[in-house]
Design an enzyme around this catalytic site. Sequence first.
Site, PDB file in Angstrom:
ATOM      1  N   LYS A  89       0.841  -1.201   0.000  1.00  0.00           N
ATOM      2  CA  LYS A  89       0.000   0.000   0.000  1.00  0.00           C
ATOM      3  C   LYS A  89       0.877   1.251   0.000  1.00  0.00           C
ATOM      4  CE  LYS A  89      -3.987   1.814   2.611  1.00  0.00           C
ATOM      5  NZ  LYS A  89      -4.894   1.520   3.764  1.00  0.00           N
ATOM      6  N   SER A 166      -9.787   1.516   2.944  1.00  0.00           N
ATOM      7  CA  SER A 166      -8.941   2.348   2.107  1.00  0.00           C
ATOM      8  C   SER A 166      -7.899   1.570   1.322  1.00  0.00           C
ATOM      9  CB  SER A 166      -8.231   3.405   2.965  1.00  0.00           C
ATOM     10  OG  SER A 166      -7.307   2.793   3.863  1.00  0.00           O
ATOM     11  N   SER A 190     -10.035  -0.858   7.035  1.00  0.00           N
ATOM     12  CA  SER A 190      -9.483  -0.674   5.699  1.00  0.00           C
ATOM     13  C   SER A 190      -8.871  -1.918   5.086  1.00  0.00           C
ATOM     14  CB  SER A 190      -8.431   0.444   5.712  1.00  0.00           C
ATOM     15  OG  SER A 190      -9.058   1.690   5.920  1.00  0.00           O
TER      16      SER A 190
END
Length: 442
Positions: A89, A166, A190
């Site tokens: 990420k 997210s 997330s």
Amino acid sequence: MAPVSPMNPLSWTIRDLRPALASGTIQVSALAETALAHSNQNAGRNTYIWMDVAWTRAEAARAQAMPRGNDAPFGDGRPALWGMPISVKDLFDLAGSPTSCGVHFYRDVNGIATRDSWLVEQLRAAGAVIIGKTHLHPLAFGITGENPDYGDCVQPDDPGAFTGGSSSGAAASVQEGSAVAAIGTDTGGSIRVPAALCGLAAYRATFGRGDWRGGAHLAESFDTMGWFFRDLEDAPLLAAPFAPSAPTQITRFTRFAFVDGSFLNDCDPQIVDSLRGLVRMLQALGLEALPIDPAWWADAAEIFLRLQCWEAAQVHAGNFDHFEPVIRDRLRWGASLTSDEIASLRRRHSAFRIRMEEIFATHDLILLPSASVTRLAVGVDHSQTRSRLLRYRAPFSLAGVPTVVIPCAHGGMQLAAARGRDESLLQFAAQIGAQRKTAAHR
């Protein structure tokens, strides 16, 4: 074991690929090339925010050259992640690339990282091959994967549906086959929500595991690291890189609580059916089940949301106007909370965590849906989605407990254990995966 082909990434698992790598049946470079060929397969071609094909190929060559040994999980003296295509990420520094946190502003302000984050160091030392840095909801501060700077992230398998966020690109990378496993973060769901929406397994580590050096925080009281992956039987292999250096004793779970009653009133009926089915499976594995309807969890969303927004406002102070209006306004609201309000929230958080510890002391595990919906459709107003889903995510975020997401026919279920019992939980997740495969072949 059947021969493994690097050309079938949609069925990749660590347990299948690593023996083939150890024996030389397949090469690290072949896996990397296949992963690169399957990258950015969603409609927006934006699974990844940053990629450098030449760098990834060089990483594959570096991993291939790591010396063999004896022992280790696959008999070649190399870590379980050796040679595995992994995505990260875009909250973690990787030397030679920018860290955007999902917005152009930080991409430009941060510039090119000169040093790997702690997490990237761990992955590279283990011989993992990083394919790229993945898309995320701006600042990791949202649950859909919508992003005005880098485009909205939709599922490679379903272009009419968002991945959720997210950790949007992380989920997409595993679903499309460009990563065997993907690093995500989870503050308030997330990892758990995108995994459930995308039909993936996942692991959120105990709060405090791992080192955030070189990683961008959203809310330091809740930010955790974790993984997306396909096969629950891979779960124990993913305790690293967050696991403590000292071996952790594996505990056998004998009982669990599952959320029932009025708590599920806003949950899609299909998800409730999946929950009931998983309860029956855990009972078949010999665990005692007890339904709970914890009315006192009603405070969880408020405690979490206020503390999260206040902490995020401290992280991004002075920069609010560089972000989209919904996030800007959320940060301004967080910044408006007084010190007395925050002190009161801290006390309530501590009391909530203690009550959660009491449940785990009695029941070992807690099971509930990761999200109350099966799909976030593109073109629909999701302005209320975050608050609707928060009540399912906030209790475990406040408790800071390790959680696995168990993919089901409809949605995904989150199964949590007491803090620090990550390895035991991951072993149990693998047991669930094995039981499912046995049942499917009967």
